[in-house]
Design a protein around this motif. Structure first.
Motif, PDB file in Angstrom:
ATOM      1  N   LEU A  44      -8.151  -0.658   1.910  1.00  0.00           N
ATOM      2  CA  LEU A  44      -8.633  -0.262   0.582  1.00  0.00           C
ATOM      3  C   LEU A  44      -7.541   0.479  -0.196  1.00  0.00           C
ATOM      4  CD1 LEU A  44     -12.248   0.958   1.442  1.00  0.00           C
ATOM      5  CD2 LEU A  44     -11.594  -1.168   0.282  1.00  0.00           C
ATOM      6  N   ALA A  45      -6.800   1.345   0.484  1.00  0.00           N
ATOM      7  CA  ALA A  45      -5.719   2.092  -0.173  1.00  0.00           C
ATOM      8  C   ALA A  45      -4.614   1.144  -0.626  1.00  0.00           C
ATOM      9  CB  ALA A  45      -5.159   3.149   0.766  1.00  0.00           C
ATOM     10  N   SER A  46      -4.279   0.175   0.210  1.00  0.00           N
ATOM     11  CA  SER A  46      -3.204  -0.756  -0.146  1.00  0.00           C
ATOM     12  C   SER A  46      -3.582  -1.648  -1.325  1.00  0.00           C
ATOM     13  CB  SER A  46      -2.804  -1.608   1.060  1.00  0.00           C
ATOM     14  OG  SER A  46      -3.816  -2.544   1.375  1.00  0.00           O
ATOM     15  N   ARG A  47      -4.880  -1.835  -1.547  1.00  0.00           N
ATOM     16  CA  ARG A  47      -5.366  -2.636  -2.678  1.00  0.00           C
ATOM     17  C   ARG A  47      -5.704  -1.764  -3.887  1.00  0.00           C
ATOM     18  NH1 ARG A  47      -3.942  -5.217   1.125  1.00  0.00           N
ATOM     19  NH2 ARG A  47      -4.469  -7.351   1.633  1.00  0.00           N
ATOM     20  N   LYS A  48      -5.349  -0.477  -3.812  1.00  0.00           N
ATOM     21  CA  LYS A  48      -5.505   0.488  -4.918  1.00  0.00           C
ATOM     22  C   LYS A  48      -6.954   0.855  -5.234  1.00  0.00           C
ATOM     23  CE  LYS A  48      -1.036   0.334  -5.731  1.00  0.00           C
ATOM     24  NZ  LYS A  48      -0.238   1.070  -4.811  1.00  0.00           N
ATOM     25  N   PHE A  49      -7.884   0.525  -4.348  1.00  0.00           N
ATOM     26  CA  PHE A  49      -9.267   0.920  -4.580  1.00  0.00           C
ATOM     27  C   PHE A  49      -9.423   2.437  -4.579  1.00  0.00           C
ATOM     28  CE2 PHE A  49     -10.256  -3.442  -3.264  1.00  0.00           C
ATOM     29  CZ  PHE A  49     -11.233  -3.775  -4.187  1.00  0.00           C
ATOM     30  N   LEU A  50      -8.691   3.119  -3.703  1.00  0.00           N
ATOM     31  CA  LEU A  50      -8.887   4.553  -3.522  1.00  0.00           C
ATOM     32  C   LEU A  50      -8.297   5.405  -4.643  1.00  0.00           C
ATOM     33  CD1 LEU A  50      -8.439   4.880   0.345  1.00  0.00           C
ATOM     34  CD2 LEU A  50     -10.510   4.460  -0.979  1.00  0.00           C
TER      35      LEU A  50
END
Length: 129
Positions: A53-59
């Motif tokens: 999720l962090a790598s996909r910028k969701f966070l």
């Protein structure tokens, strides 16, 4: 930025009703909102998923962060009893409220360290039991 059901401003929503399997309960892909949110909140206990999720910028997406805040209802009865892995799930929900953690979990090393910590805790629990 990817979009999806979690990109809506869910912070203003009330928690879903505890399941009663009534015929009037709305379904989404054959599942109730309760079931979908339960599955998602439990997935947050997986550090590798958080890294994804962090790598996909969701966070860093404000709507998604608001959704994570909304999910705090799982920390209270009657919802708490439905969690399969309450300790890990609640710990990650707590950590996800911190901006620093949401930033740091992009590191595969942190995700790996959390996995190792979880395995160590499980082994110790079994030894004590």
């Amino acid at each position: 930025m990817e979009s999806g059901p979690m990109s809506v401003d869910s912070a203003a929503l009330d928690p879903p009703p505890v399941p009663d399997n009534g015929p009037d309960e709305p379904k989404h892909g054959g599942h109730s909102r309760f079931e979908l949110e339960l599955e998602f909140v439990q997935a947050l206990a997986n550090p590798q998923y958080l890294n994804y999720l962090a790598s996909r910028k969701f966070l860093v997406n404000p709507s998604f962060v608001a959704y994570l805040n909304y999910l705090q209802y799982w920390t209270r009865p009657p919802y708490l009893k439905y969690l399969t892995f309450p300790t890990a799930t609640l710990k990650m929900l707590e950590l996800l409220q911190q901006e620093k953690f949401r930033h740091d979990i992009i590191s595969p090393d942190l995700a790996h360290a959390l996995i190792m910590e979880g395995m160590k805790t499980a082994v110790e629990w079994h030894r004590e039991g």
